[in-house]
Scaffold this motif. Structure first.
Motif, PDB file in Angstrom:
ATOM      1  N   LEU A  57       0.821  -1.220   0.000  1.00 48.66           N
ATOM      2  CA  LEU A  57       0.000   0.000   0.000  1.00 48.66           C
ATOM      3  C   LEU A  57       0.853   1.268   0.000  1.00 48.66           C
ATOM      4  O   LEU A  57       0.334   2.358   0.144  1.00 48.66           O
ATOM      5  N   ARG A  58       2.169   1.103  -0.125  1.00 47.12           N
ATOM      6  CA  ARG A  58       3.146   2.189  -0.173  1.00 47.12           C
ATOM      7  C   ARG A  58       3.344   2.870   1.188  1.00 47.12           C
ATOM      8  O   ARG A  58       3.795   4.004   1.256  1.00 47.12           O
ATOM      9  N   TYR A  59       3.023   2.189   2.287  1.00 41.97           N
ATOM     10  CA  TYR A  59       3.309   2.687   3.629  1.00 41.97           C
ATOM     11  C   TYR A  59       4.570   2.012   4.146  1.00 41.97           C
ATOM     12  O   TYR A  59       4.814   0.839   3.848  1.00 41.97           O
ATOM     13  N   PHE A  60       5.337   2.740   4.957  1.00 38.29           N
ATOM     14  CA  PHE A  60       6.507   2.146   5.582  1.00 38.29           C
ATOM     15  C   PHE A  60       6.083   1.401   6.844  1.00 38.29           C
ATOM     16  O   PHE A  60       5.331   1.926   7.661  1.00 38.29           O
ATOM     17  N   ASN A  61       6.579   0.174   6.990  1.00 43.33           N
ATOM     18  CA  ASN A  61       6.287  -0.678   8.145  1.00 43.33           C
ATOM     19  C   ASN A  61       7.572  -1.118   8.819  1.00 43.33           C
ATOM     20  O   ASN A  61       8.629  -1.152   8.185  1.00 43.33           O
ATOM     21  N   VAL A  62       7.462  -1.475  10.093  1.00 48.19           N
ATOM     22  CA  VAL A  62       8.555  -2.100  10.835  1.00 48.19           C
ATOM     23  C   VAL A  62       7.972  -3.259  11.640  1.00 48.19           C
ATOM     24  O   VAL A  62       6.775  -3.288  11.918  1.00 48.19           O
ATOM     25  N   ASN A  63       8.824  -4.200  11.998  1.00 47.73           N
ATOM     26  CA  ASN A  63       8.418  -5.291  12.883  1.00 47.73           C
ATOM     27  C   ASN A  63       8.861  -4.952  14.293  1.00 47.73           C
ATOM     28  O   ASN A  63      10.033  -4.615  14.517  1.00 47.73           O
ATOM     29  N   LEU A  64       7.942  -5.048  15.242  1.00 47.78           N
ATOM     30  CA  LEU A  64       8.238  -4.823  16.658  1.00 47.78           C
ATOM     31  C   LEU A  64       8.003  -6.124  17.405  1.00 47.78           C
ATOM     32  O   LEU A  64       7.041  -6.842  17.124  1.00 47.78           O
ATOM     33  N   TYR A  65       8.886  -6.417  18.350  1.00 47.91           N
ATOM     34  CA  TYR A  65       8.803  -7.667  19.107  1.00 47.91           C
ATOM     35  C   TYR A  65       8.634  -7.376  20.590  1.00 47.91           C
ATOM     36  O   TYR A  65       9.262  -6.468  21.137  1.00 47.91           O
ATOM     37  N   LYS A  66       7.763  -8.182  21.214  1.00 50.25           N
ATOM     38  CA  LYS A  66       7.535  -8.066  22.649  1.00 50.25           C
ATOM     39  C   LYS A  66       7.153  -9.448  23.156  1.00 50.25           C
ATOM     40  O   LYS A  66       6.274 -10.096  22.573  1.00 50.25           O
ATOM     41  N   ASN A  67       7.827  -9.899  24.197  1.00 50.01           N
ATOM     42  CA  ASN A  67       7.569 -11.226  24.779  1.00 50.01           C
ATOM     43  C   ASN A  67       7.668 -12.338  23.728  1.00 50.01           C
ATOM     44  O   ASN A  67       6.870 -13.269  23.719  1.00 50.01           O
ATOM     45  N   GLY A  68       8.630 -12.193  22.836  1.00 51.23           N
ATOM     46  CA  GLY A  68       8.881 -13.220  21.828  1.00 51.23           C
ATOM     47  C   GLY A  68       7.926 -13.222  20.648  1.00 51.23           C
ATOM     48  O   GLY A  68       8.024 -14.071  19.776  1.00 51.23           O
ATOM     49  N   LYS A  69       6.976 -12.284  20.622  1.00 52.49           N
ATOM     50  CA  LYS A  69       6.011 -12.229  19.528  1.00 52.49           C
ATOM     51  C   LYS A  69       6.220 -10.954  18.715  1.00 52.49           C
ATOM     52  O   LYS A  69       6.381  -9.874  19.271  1.00 52.49           O
ATOM     53  N   GLY A  70       6.216 -11.114  17.395  1.00 53.25           N
ATOM     54  CA  GLY A  70       6.411  -9.980  16.508  1.00 53.25           C
ATOM     55  C   GLY A  70       5.115  -9.484  15.902  1.00 53.25           C
ATOM     56  O   GLY A  70       4.188 -10.261  15.674  1.00 53.25           O
ATOM     57  N   LYS A  71       5.056  -8.165  15.680  1.00 53.67           N
ATOM     58  CA  LYS A  71       3.906  -7.557  15.015  1.00 53.67           C
ATOM     59  C   LYS A  71       4.428  -6.539  14.016  1.00 53.67           C
ATOM     60  O   LYS A  71       5.378  -5.813  14.295  1.00 53.67           O
ATOM     61  N   THR A  72       3.796  -6.478  12.858  1.00 53.94           N
ATOM     62  CA  THR A  72       4.130  -5.480  11.850  1.00 53.94           C
ATOM     63  C   THR A  72       3.272  -4.251  12.108  1.00 53.94           C
ATOM     64  O   THR A  72       2.047  -4.358  12.234  1.00 53.94           O
ATOM     65  N   LYS A  73       3.924  -3.093  12.183  1.00 44.53           N
ATOM     66  CA  LYS A  73       3.224  -1.831  12.463  1.00 44.53           C
ATOM     67  C   LYS A  73       3.599  -0.802  11.412  1.00 44.53           C
ATOM     68  O   LYS A  73       4.753  -0.708  10.997  1.00 44.53           O
ATOM     69  N   SER A  74       2.639   0.004  10.999  1.00 46.07           N
ATOM     70  CA  SER A  74       2.942   1.092  10.067  1.00 46.07           C
ATOM     71  C   SER A  74       3.506   2.265  10.856  1.00 46.07           C
ATOM     72  O   SER A  74       3.027   2.595  11.946  1.00 46.07           O
ATOM     73  N   ILE A  75       4.527   2.880  10.297  1.00 48.15           N
ATOM     74  CA  ILE A  75       5.241   3.948  11.010  1.00 48.15           C
ATOM     75  C   ILE A  75       4.345   5.156  11.257  1.00 48.15           C
ATOM     76  O   ILE A  75       4.375   5.742  12.341  1.00 48.15           O
ATOM     77  N   HIS A  76       3.518   5.527  10.293  1.00 47.16           N
ATOM     78  CA  HIS A  76       2.660   6.698  10.497  1.00 47.16           C
ATOM     79  C   HIS A  76       1.698   6.484  11.666  1.00 47.16           C
ATOM     80  O   HIS A  76       1.415   7.419  12.412  1.00 47.16           O
ATOM     81  N   THR A  77       1.260   5.254  11.863  1.00 48.23           N
ATOM     82  CA  THR A  77       0.375   4.956  12.990  1.00 48.23           C
ATOM     83  C   THR A  77       1.125   5.036  14.313  1.00 48.23           C
ATOM     84  O   THR A  77       0.605   5.565  15.300  1.00 48.23           O
ATOM     85  N   LEU A  78       2.366   4.551  14.343  1.00 42.22           N
ATOM     86  CA  LEU A  78       3.178   4.635  15.565  1.00 42.22           C
ATOM     87  C   LEU A  78       3.425   6.094  15.961  1.00 42.22           C
ATOM     88  O   LEU A  78       3.374   6.442  17.142  1.00 42.22           O
ATOM     89  N   ILE A  79       3.678   6.946  14.965  1.00 37.43           N
ATOM     90  CA  ILE A  79       3.890   8.379  15.237  1.00 37.43           C
ATOM     91  C   ILE A  79       2.617   8.988  15.811  1.00 37.43           C
ATOM     92  O   ILE A  79       2.659   9.763  16.772  1.00 37.43           O
ATOM     93  N   ALA A  80       1.476   8.624  15.238  1.00 36.46           N
ATOM     94  CA  ALA A  80       0.199   9.143  15.736  1.00 36.46           C
ATOM     95  C   ALA A  80      -0.064   8.697  17.167  1.00 36.46           C
ATOM     96  O   ALA A  80      -0.558   9.466  17.983  1.00 36.46           O
ATOM     97  N   TYR A  81       0.273   7.440  17.493  1.00 36.83           N
ATOM     98  CA  TYR A  81       0.102   6.954  18.862  1.00 36.83           C
ATOM     99  C   TYR A  81       0.977   7.754  19.833  1.00 36.83           C
ATOM    100  O   TYR A  81       0.520   8.161  20.896  1.00 36.83           O
ATOM    101  N   ALA A  82       2.234   7.963  19.468  1.00 34.83           N
ATOM    102  CA  ALA A  82       3.198   8.585  20.379  1.00 34.83           C
ATOM    103  C   ALA A  82       3.051  10.103  20.471  1.00 34.83           C
ATOM    104  O   ALA A  82       3.174  10.673  21.548  1.00 34.83           O
ATOM    105  N   PHE A  83       2.819  10.766  19.341  1.00 29.07           N
ATOM    106  CA  PHE A  83       2.837  12.232  19.330  1.00 29.07           C
ATOM    107  C   PHE A  83       1.459  12.889  19.268  1.00 29.07           C
ATOM    108  O   PHE A  83       1.298  14.013  19.718  1.00 29.07           O
ATOM    109  N   LEU A  84       0.475  12.216  18.698  1.00 29.56           N
ATOM    110  CA  LEU A  84      -0.853  12.822  18.541  1.00 29.56           C
ATOM    111  C   LEU A  84      -1.881  12.203  19.486  1.00 29.56           C
ATOM    112  O   LEU A  84      -3.072  12.494  19.389  1.00 29.56           O
ATOM    113  N   ASP A  85      -1.414  11.333  20.397  1.00 28.80           N
ATOM    114  CA  ASP A  85      -2.285  10.648  21.364  1.00 28.80           C
ATOM    115  C   ASP A  85      -3.439   9.910  20.690  1.00 28.80           C
ATOM    116  O   ASP A  85      -4.540   9.814  21.226  1.00 28.80           O
ATOM    117  N   HIS A  86      -3.196   9.405  19.495  1.00 25.52           N
ATOM    118  CA  HIS A  86      -4.202   8.635  18.761  1.00 25.52           C
ATOM    119  C   HIS A  86      -4.354   7.275  19.430  1.00 25.52           C
ATOM    120  O   HIS A  86      -3.371   6.621  19.770  1.00 25.52           O
TER     121      HIS A  86
END
Length: 176
Positions: A57-86
């Motif tokens: 879809l032309r979005y940048f993604n990264v894989n994040l791992y926690k407790n041995g489990k990985g999840k693919t997250k879109s970077i724009h969504t992570l920024i919105a969570y951290a900076f825009l309180d989305h």
């Protein structure tokens, strides 16, 4: 917001990613990094800036791992969570790229909008100033359409732009 001002100046600010505190951070310029930590086997892992992947879809993604489990997250969504309180809310509110470039993840280029606002693309140059209305160049008439539950509904051709807009508004009022 200070982080937006710093983004304009090209100054990078890092914040913890909600639900990944102490593991990963995201920056106002669109970068994601892992933090120094000790893994479950007692090995020390050095933090680093993660390499983003471009998805279909032309979005940048990264894989994040926690407790041995990985999840693919879109970077724009992570920024919105951290900076825009989305907060994740299914598809009610979504992250929009203001300049329509899905690879531009600078904080200044992101905003939270409703799903309907995002699908209406009124931020895109359009032939009409009204939502749900566009010029049918072949017939040189105004056409109106609306998307309801993922289905595009054609509302007709009109000689007047305002008339086409009124058809959209009438249909929108039926589903509210």
């Amino acid at each position: 917001m200070i982080a937006k001002t710093l983004s304009r100046l090209g100054i990078e600010v890092w914040k913890d990613i909600p639900e990944y505190e102490g593991l990963y951070q995201v920056s106002n310029l669109g970068n994601v990094r892992s933090l120094d930590r000790v893994c479950s086997r007692g090995r020390k892992l050095k933090g680093k800036v993660l390499k983003a992947r471009l998805c279909s879809l032309r979005y940048f993604n990264v894989n994040l791992y926690k407790n041995g489990k990985g999840k693919t997250k879109s970077i724009h969504t992570l920024i919105a969570y951290a900076f825009l309180d989305h907060k994740p809310c299914r598809y009610e509110l979504v992250v929009n790229h203001i300049d329509i470039n899905p690879t531009n993840n600078n904080l200044n280029n992101l905003e939270i909008v409703t799903q309907r606002e995002n699908t209406n693309h009124k931020h895109i140059k359009s032939s009409s100033k009204y939502v749900g209305v566009s010029l049918d160049k072949r017939g040189k008439k105004w056409q109106s359409h609306i998307t309801v539950n993922g289905t595009l509904k054609y509302l007709g051709l009109f000689t007047d732009e305002k008339e086409a807009s009124q058809a959209y508004i009438n249909e929108l009022n039926k589903i509210k």
